[in-house]
Design a protein around this motif. Structure first.
Motif, PDB file in Angstrom:
ATOM      1  N   GLU A 197      23.423  -6.605 -19.476  1.00 53.18           N
ATOM      2  CA  GLU A 197      24.663  -5.838 -19.439  1.00 53.18           C
ATOM      3  C   GLU A 197      24.317  -4.358 -19.518  1.00 53.18           C
ATOM      4  OE1 GLU A 197      27.277  -7.186 -22.486  1.00 53.18           O
ATOM      5  OE2 GLU A 197      27.358  -9.248 -21.722  1.00 53.18           O
ATOM      6  N   PRO A 198      24.450  -3.626 -18.433  1.00 55.64           N
ATOM      7  CA  PRO A 198      24.076  -2.207 -18.425  1.00 55.64           C
ATOM      8  C   PRO A 198      24.873  -1.400 -19.447  1.00 55.64           C
ATOM      9  CG  PRO A 198      24.418  -3.011 -16.197  1.00 55.64           C
ATOM     10  CD  PRO A 198      24.929  -4.081 -17.116  1.00 55.64           C
ATOM     11  N   GLY A 199      24.218  -0.386 -19.998  1.00 55.87           N
ATOM     12  CA  GLY A 199      24.870   0.512 -20.937  1.00 55.87           C
ATOM     13  C   GLY A 199      24.680   1.956 -20.514  1.00 55.87           C
ATOM     14  N   GLU A 200      24.923   2.858 -21.428  1.00 59.08           N
ATOM     15  CA  GLU A 200      24.845   4.289 -21.142  1.00 59.08           C
ATOM     16  C   GLU A 200      23.967   4.954 -22.181  1.00 59.08           C
ATOM     17  OE1 GLU A 200      27.920   8.071 -21.241  1.00 59.08           O
ATOM     18  OE2 GLU A 200      28.646   6.156 -20.475  1.00 59.08           O
ATOM     19  N   ILE A 201      22.998   5.722 -21.730  1.00 57.20           N
ATOM     20  CA  ILE A 201      22.099   6.428 -22.638  1.00 57.20           C
ATOM     21  C   ILE A 201      22.725   7.771 -23.012  1.00 57.20           C
ATOM     22  CG2 ILE A 201      19.817   7.439 -22.939  1.00 57.20           C
ATOM     23  CD1 ILE A 201      19.791   4.412 -22.799  1.00 57.20           C
ATOM     24  N   PRO A 202      22.905   8.040 -24.304  1.00 52.49           N
ATOM     25  CA  PRO A 202      23.515   9.312 -24.715  1.00 52.49           C
ATOM     26  C   PRO A 202      22.538  10.470 -24.562  1.00 52.49           C
ATOM     27  CG  PRO A 202      22.869   8.032 -26.643  1.00 52.49           C
ATOM     28  CD  PRO A 202      22.612   7.160 -25.450  1.00 52.49           C
ATOM     29  N   ASP A 203      23.048  11.617 -24.169  1.00 59.14           N
ATOM     30  CA  ASP A 203      22.229  12.816 -24.010  1.00 59.14           C
ATOM     31  C   ASP A 203      22.291  13.632 -25.293  1.00 59.14           C
ATOM     32  OD1 ASP A 203      20.928  15.139 -23.386  1.00 59.14           O
ATOM     33  OD2 ASP A 203      22.011  15.536 -21.532  1.00 59.14           O
ATOM     34  N   GLY A 204      21.317  13.436 -26.154  1.00 55.99           N
ATOM     35  CA  GLY A 204      21.262  14.223 -27.374  1.00 55.99           C
ATOM     36  C   GLY A 204      20.869  13.405 -28.587  1.00 55.99           C
ATOM     37  N   PHE A 205      20.732  14.105 -29.691  1.00 55.85           N
ATOM     38  CA  PHE A 205      20.345  13.528 -30.977  1.00 55.85           C
ATOM     39  C   PHE A 205      21.552  12.876 -31.647  1.00 55.85           C
ATOM     40  CE2 PHE A 205      20.029  13.858 -35.578  1.00 55.85           C
ATOM     41  CZ  PHE A 205      18.724  13.497 -35.867  1.00 55.85           C
ATOM     42  N   TYR A 206      21.311  11.756 -32.309  1.00 55.70           N
ATOM     43  CA  TYR A 206      22.353  11.169 -33.159  1.00 55.70           C
ATOM     44  C   TYR A 206      21.696  10.414 -34.304  1.00 55.70           C
ATOM     45  CZ  TYR A 206      21.525   6.773 -30.557  1.00 55.70           C
ATOM     46  OH  TYR A 206      20.961   5.664 -29.972  1.00 55.70           O
TER      47      TYR A 206
END
Length: 321
Positions: A197-206
Protein backbone atom coordinates in the motif's frame (compact mmCIF):
# COMPACT_ATOMS: atom_id res chain seq x y z
CA UNK A 1 -5.08 2.54 -2.73
CA UNK A 2 -3.63 -0.97 -2.80
CA UNK A 3 -0.86 -1.96 -5.19
CA UNK A 4 0.40 -5.35 -6.28
CA UNK A 5 3.78 -3.80 -7.07
CA UNK A 6 6.40 -6.30 -8.14
CA UNK A 7 9.08 -7.29 -5.63
CA UNK A 8 11.83 -9.57 -6.94
CA UNK A 9 11.67 -12.13 -4.12
CA UNK A 10 8.85 -14.47 -3.19
CA UNK A 11 5.39 -15.19 -4.51
CA UNK A 12 2.75 -12.46 -4.21
CA UNK A 13 0.33 -13.23 -1.41
CA UNK A 14 2.62 -15.78 0.28
CA UNK A 15 4.86 -15.00 3.27
CA UNK A 16 8.55 -15.66 2.89
CA UNK A 17 10.07 -18.90 4.11
CA UNK A 18 13.71 -19.72 4.73
CA UNK A 19 14.50 -19.94 1.01
CA UNK A 20 13.16 -16.46 0.29
CA UNK A 21 14.99 -14.99 3.27
CA UNK A 22 18.22 -16.63 2.12
CA UNK A 23 17.73 -15.22 -1.37
CA UNK A 24 17.08 -11.77 0.08
CA UNK A 25 20.26 -11.96 2.19
CA UNK A 26 22.32 -13.06 -0.81
CA UNK A 27 21.35 -9.82 -2.57
CA UNK A 28 22.64 -7.59 0.24
CA UNK A 29 26.15 -6.29 -0.44
CA UNK A 30 28.55 -4.44 1.82
CA UNK A 31 28.65 -0.79 0.82
CA UNK A 32 30.54 0.88 3.67
CA UNK A 33 32.66 -0.01 6.68
CA UNK A 34 31.52 -0.19 10.29
CA UNK A 35 35.17 -0.42 11.31
CA UNK A 36 36.23 2.72 9.44
CA UNK A 37 33.13 4.85 9.97
CA UNK A 38 32.13 3.93 13.51
CA UNK A 39 34.77 2.00 15.45
CA UNK A 40 37.58 4.44 14.60
CA UNK A 41 35.51 7.28 16.07
CA UNK A 42 34.72 5.25 19.18
CA UNK A 43 38.43 4.52 19.59
CA UNK A 44 39.13 8.28 19.61
CA UNK A 45 36.77 8.65 22.54
CA UNK A 46 38.43 6.05 24.77
CA UNK A 47 40.67 8.66 26.41
CA UNK A 48 37.64 10.64 27.62
CA UNK A 49 34.91 8.05 28.18
CA UNK A 50 34.51 4.45 29.19
CA UNK A 51 33.85 2.30 26.15
CA UNK A 52 32.06 -0.95 26.95
CA UNK A 53 31.53 -3.89 24.64
CA UNK A 54 28.02 -5.16 25.27
CA UNK A 55 27.81 -7.91 22.68
CA UNK A 56 29.08 -9.44 19.49
CA UNK A 57 27.15 -10.43 16.39
CA UNK A 58 28.49 -13.43 14.48
CA UNK A 59 26.96 -13.12 11.04
CA UNK A 60 29.21 -15.52 9.14
CA UNK A 61 30.13 -15.46 6.36
CA UNK A 62 29.62 -11.68 6.40
CA UNK A 63 31.71 -11.11 9.50
CA UNK A 64 31.72 -10.62 13.26
CA UNK A 65 30.50 -7.30 14.63
CA UNK A 66 31.41 -6.16 18.16
CA UNK A 67 28.81 -3.88 19.75
CA UNK A 68 30.06 -0.90 21.75
CA UNK A 69 28.53 1.77 23.95
CA UNK A 70 30.11 5.00 25.19
CA UNK A 71 29.64 5.62 28.91
CA UNK A 72 30.34 8.56 31.20
CA UNK A 73 33.68 8.03 32.93
CA UNK A 74 32.51 9.92 36.03
CA UNK A 75 29.40 7.75 36.41
CA UNK A 76 27.52 8.66 39.61
CA UNK A 77 24.62 6.49 40.71
CA UNK A 78 23.11 9.51 42.46
CA UNK A 79 22.59 11.20 39.09
CA UNK A 80 19.91 10.47 36.50
CA UNK A 81 20.78 8.70 33.27
CA UNK A 82 20.33 9.68 29.62
CA UNK A 83 20.32 6.97 26.95
CA UNK A 84 21.11 7.87 23.33
CA UNK A 85 20.72 5.21 20.64
CA UNK A 86 21.46 5.34 16.93
CA UNK A 87 21.63 2.95 14.03
CA UNK A 88 18.84 0.67 15.22
CA UNK A 89 18.03 0.76 11.53
CA UNK A 90 21.51 0.56 10.06
CA UNK A 91 20.68 2.44 6.87
CA UNK A 92 19.63 5.58 8.76
CA UNK A 93 23.01 7.25 8.54
CA UNK A 94 22.56 10.44 10.54
CA UNK A 95 21.34 8.45 13.53
CA UNK A 96 24.74 6.78 13.76
CA UNK A 97 26.85 9.85 13.02
CA UNK A 98 24.64 12.17 15.03
CA UNK A 99 25.11 9.97 18.10
CA UNK A 100 28.87 9.90 17.55
CA UNK A 101 29.05 13.66 17.01
CA UNK A 102 27.07 14.26 20.20
CA UNK A 103 29.48 12.06 22.14
CA UNK A 104 32.55 13.66 20.59
CA UNK A 105 31.49 17.32 20.77
CA UNK A 106 28.92 17.74 23.54
CA UNK A 107 28.85 14.85 25.99
CA UNK A 108 31.67 16.22 28.17
CA UNK A 109 29.56 19.29 28.90
CA UNK A 110 27.10 17.16 30.85
CA UNK A 111 29.69 15.72 33.24
CA UNK A 112 28.52 15.87 36.83
CA UNK A 113 24.92 16.58 35.83
CA UNK A 114 23.75 13.37 34.19
CA UNK A 115 25.14 9.95 33.36
CA UNK A 116 25.34 9.31 29.63
CA UNK A 117 25.11 5.99 27.81
CA UNK A 118 25.42 6.22 24.02
CA UNK A 119 24.96 3.19 21.75
CA UNK A 120 25.72 4.77 18.36
CA UNK A 121 25.30 1.82 16.00
CA UNK A 122 22.94 -0.87 17.26
CA UNK A 123 22.76 -2.65 13.89
CA UNK A 124 26.23 -2.70 12.27
CA UNK A 125 25.40 -5.35 9.64
CA UNK A 126 22.54 -3.15 8.47
CA UNK A 127 24.83 -0.11 8.58
CA UNK A 128 27.30 -1.71 6.20
CA UNK A 129 24.59 -2.87 3.81
CA UNK A 130 22.48 0.28 4.15
CA UNK A 131 19.45 -1.76 5.15
CA UNK A 132 16.64 -1.61 7.65
CA UNK A 133 16.73 -5.29 8.63
CA UNK A 134 19.33 -7.61 10.09
CA UNK A 135 20.56 -10.59 8.01
CA UNK A 136 17.62 -12.71 9.18
CA UNK A 137 15.23 -10.22 7.51
CA UNK A 138 14.13 -9.09 10.99
CA UNK A 139 13.49 -5.43 11.85
CA UNK A 140 15.42 -4.69 15.07
CA UNK A 141 13.09 -1.78 15.82
CA UNK A 142 10.09 -4.06 16.19
CA UNK A 143 12.03 -6.53 18.30
CA UNK A 144 12.65 -4.90 21.69
CA UNK A 145 10.66 -7.49 23.62
CA UNK A 146 11.25 -10.65 25.62
CA UNK A 147 12.66 -13.51 23.55
CA UNK A 148 13.64 -10.99 20.88
CA UNK A 149 14.23 -12.51 17.44
CA UNK A 150 16.93 -9.89 16.77
CA UNK A 151 20.35 -10.32 18.36
CA UNK A 152 20.96 -6.57 18.10
CA UNK A 153 17.86 -5.76 20.12
CA UNK A 154 18.47 -8.47 22.72
CA UNK A 155 22.04 -7.25 23.30
CA UNK A 156 20.94 -3.64 23.83
CA UNK A 157 18.15 -4.72 26.17
CA UNK A 158 20.66 -6.64 28.28
CA UNK A 159 22.97 -3.60 28.39
CA UNK A 160 20.17 -1.26 29.45
CA UNK A 161 18.39 -3.60 31.89
CA UNK A 162 20.17 -2.31 35.05
CA UNK A 163 19.24 1.26 34.07
CA UNK A 164 15.66 0.63 32.99
CA UNK A 165 14.11 2.30 36.03
CA UNK A 166 16.84 4.91 36.48
CA UNK A 167 16.83 6.50 33.05
CA UNK A 168 15.40 10.00 32.92
CA UNK A 169 15.51 10.47 29.15
CA UNK A 170 15.99 8.28 26.08
CA UNK A 171 16.30 9.66 22.57
CA UNK A 172 16.44 7.18 19.69
CA UNK A 173 17.83 8.61 16.44
CA UNK A 174 16.23 7.62 13.13
CA UNK A 175 15.59 8.77 9.56
CA UNK A 176 12.67 8.52 7.17
CA UNK A 177 14.04 8.16 3.64
CA UNK A 178 12.74 7.90 0.09
CA UNK A 179 13.90 4.28 0.10
CA UNK A 180 11.32 3.55 2.79
CA UNK A 181 8.76 3.81 0.02
CA UNK A 182 10.80 2.41 -2.87
CA UNK A 183 12.46 -0.54 -1.10
CA UNK A 184 11.76 -1.19 2.55
CA UNK A 185 7.97 -1.03 2.67
CA UNK A 186 7.63 -3.11 -0.52
CA UNK A 187 10.06 -5.63 0.96
CA UNK A 188 8.05 -5.78 4.17
CA UNK A 189 4.84 -6.35 2.26
CA UNK A 190 6.49 -9.13 0.23
CA UNK A 191 7.96 -10.75 3.35
CA UNK A 192 4.57 -10.82 5.04
CA UNK A 193 2.67 -11.91 1.91
CA UNK A 194 0.66 -8.69 1.88
CA UNK A 195 -0.22 -6.30 -0.93
CA UNK A 196 1.91 -3.16 -0.91
CA UNK A 197 0.00 0.00 0.00
CA UNK A 198 1.86 3.11 -1.19
CA UNK A 199 2.33 5.97 1.25
CA UNK A 200 3.81 9.45 1.30
CA UNK A 201 7.26 10.39 2.55
CA UNK A 202 7.19 13.63 4.59
CA UNK A 203 9.67 16.36 3.67
CA UNK A 204 11.32 17.35 6.92
CA UNK A 205 12.14 16.41 10.49
CA UNK A 206 9.53 15.04 12.87
CA UNK A 207 9.32 13.23 16.21
CA UNK A 208 7.47 10.18 17.45
CA UNK A 209 6.14 10.50 21.01
CA UNK A 210 4.98 7.57 23.15
CA UNK A 211 1.17 7.40 23.03
CA UNK A 212 1.23 5.54 26.36
CA UNK A 213 3.41 8.20 28.03
CA UNK A 214 2.95 11.41 26.03
CA UNK A 215 5.18 14.35 26.91
CA UNK A 216 4.03 17.13 24.58
CA UNK A 217 6.03 19.95 26.19
CA UNK A 218 9.20 17.86 25.93
CA UNK A 219 8.56 17.02 22.27
CA UNK A 220 7.96 20.67 21.38
CA UNK A 221 11.20 21.71 23.07
CA UNK A 222 13.08 19.25 20.86
CA UNK A 223 11.24 20.39 17.72
CA UNK A 224 12.00 24.03 18.51
CA UNK A 225 15.72 23.28 18.83
CA UNK A 226 15.86 21.26 15.62
CA UNK A 227 13.89 23.91 13.71
CA UNK A 228 16.93 26.16 14.04
CA UNK A 229 18.93 23.59 12.07
CA UNK A 230 16.52 22.13 9.52
CA UNK A 231 12.87 22.30 8.49
CA UNK A 232 10.04 20.46 10.21
CA UNK A 233 7.77 18.13 8.25
CA UNK A 234 4.25 19.41 7.63
CA UNK A 235 1.17 17.23 7.89
CA UNK A 236 -0.16 15.75 4.65
CA UNK A 237 -3.62 16.44 3.22
CA UNK A 238 -5.13 14.05 5.78
CA UNK A 239 -3.45 15.78 8.72
CA UNK A 240 -1.04 12.87 9.07
CA UNK A 241 2.63 11.95 8.83
CA UNK A 242 3.35 8.40 7.57
CA UNK A 243 -0.26 7.46 8.27
CA UNK A 244 -0.43 8.75 11.87
CA UNK A 245 -2.31 11.86 13.01
CA UNK A 246 -0.14 14.89 13.71
CA UNK A 247 -0.78 15.71 17.38
CA UNK A 248 1.40 18.85 17.46
CA UNK A 249 3.87 20.67 15.24
CA UNK A 250 6.15 17.93 13.89
CA UNK A 251 4.93 15.23 16.29
CA UNK A 252 3.08 11.93 15.88
CA UNK A 253 2.59 9.12 18.40
CA UNK A 254 3.20 5.37 18.58
CA UNK A 255 2.84 2.96 21.54
CA UNK A 256 6.53 2.27 22.06
CA UNK A 257 6.46 -0.81 24.26
CA UNK A 258 3.54 -2.51 22.51
CA UNK A 259 5.30 -2.19 19.16
CA UNK A 260 8.65 -3.37 20.51
CA UNK A 261 10.35 -0.07 19.64
CA UNK A 262 13.78 0.88 20.92
CA UNK A 263 12.47 4.09 22.47
CA UNK A 264 10.43 1.93 24.88
CA UNK A 265 13.39 -0.07 26.17
CA UNK A 266 13.50 1.89 29.47
CA UNK A 267 10.90 3.36 31.78
CA UNK A 268 12.27 6.86 31.27
CA UNK A 269 9.79 9.70 31.67
CA UNK A 270 11.08 11.56 28.62
CA UNK A 271 11.35 9.47 25.46
CA UNK A 272 11.27 10.25 21.77
CA UNK A 273 12.23 8.92 18.36
CA UNK A 274 13.70 11.41 15.91
CA UNK A 275 13.03 11.17 12.18
CA UNK A 276 15.34 13.17 9.93
CA UNK A 277 14.69 13.40 6.17
CA UNK A 278 18.07 13.15 4.39
CA UNK A 279 16.62 13.08 0.86
CA UNK A 280 15.23 16.59 1.04
CA UNK A 281 16.72 19.10 -1.43
CA UNK A 282 16.69 21.50 1.51
CA UNK A 283 18.95 19.40 3.77
CA UNK A 284 22.60 18.33 3.53
CA UNK A 285 24.19 15.35 5.32
CA UNK A 286 25.85 17.83 7.67
CA UNK A 287 22.47 19.38 8.50
CA UNK A 288 21.00 15.96 9.16
CA UNK A 289 23.77 15.09 11.61
CA UNK A 290 23.43 18.53 13.23
CA UNK A 291 19.67 18.04 13.59
CA UNK A 292 20.24 14.79 15.47
CA UNK A 293 22.78 16.45 17.75
CA UNK A 294 20.46 19.40 18.40
CA UNK A 295 17.66 16.97 19.27
CA UNK A 296 19.83 15.07 21.75
CA UNK A 297 21.04 18.24 23.49
CA UNK A 298 17.54 19.71 23.66
CA UNK A 299 16.11 16.48 25.05
CA UNK A 300 18.70 16.23 27.80
CA UNK A 301 18.55 19.95 28.62
CA UNK A 302 14.76 19.84 28.96
CA UNK A 303 14.82 16.73 31.14
CA UNK A 304 17.49 18.18 33.43
CA UNK A 305 15.75 21.55 33.76
CA UNK A 306 12.44 19.95 34.69
CA UNK A 307 14.06 17.55 37.11
CA UNK A 308 15.83 20.45 38.82
CA UNK A 309 12.57 22.41 39.04
CA UNK A 310 10.85 19.41 40.62
CA UNK A 311 13.65 18.96 43.16
CA UNK A 312 13.49 22.65 44.12
CA UNK A 313 9.73 22.51 44.46
CA UNK A 314 9.99 19.45 46.69
CA UNK A 315 12.56 21.23 48.92
CA UNK A 316 10.63 24.50 49.23
CA UNK A 317 8.94 25.34 52.59
CA UNK A 318 5.55 25.41 50.87
CA UNK A 319 5.98 21.75 49.85
CA UNK A 320 5.97 20.67 53.48
CA UNK A 321 3.18 22.96 54.63
Amino acid sequence: MTSHAFYPIGTPGQPWGDAEKAEWRSRQTRQRSYQEDVLTVIDRLRSRFDVVQYGELDYAPDGVYPLFAIRSRDWDDALPCALVTGGVHGYETSGVHGALQFAERHAAGYAGRINLLVAPCVSPWGYERIHRWNPDAVDPNRSFREDSPAQESAALMQLVAPLRDHALVHIDLHETTDTDESEFRPALAAREGHAFEPGEIPDGFYLVDDSENPQPEFQQAVVAAVEKVTHIAPADANGEIIGSPVVAHGVIEYPFKRLGLCAGVTNARYTTTTEVYPDSPKASPEQCNAAQVAAVCAAIDFALAHRLAQLRAAQSPAAGA
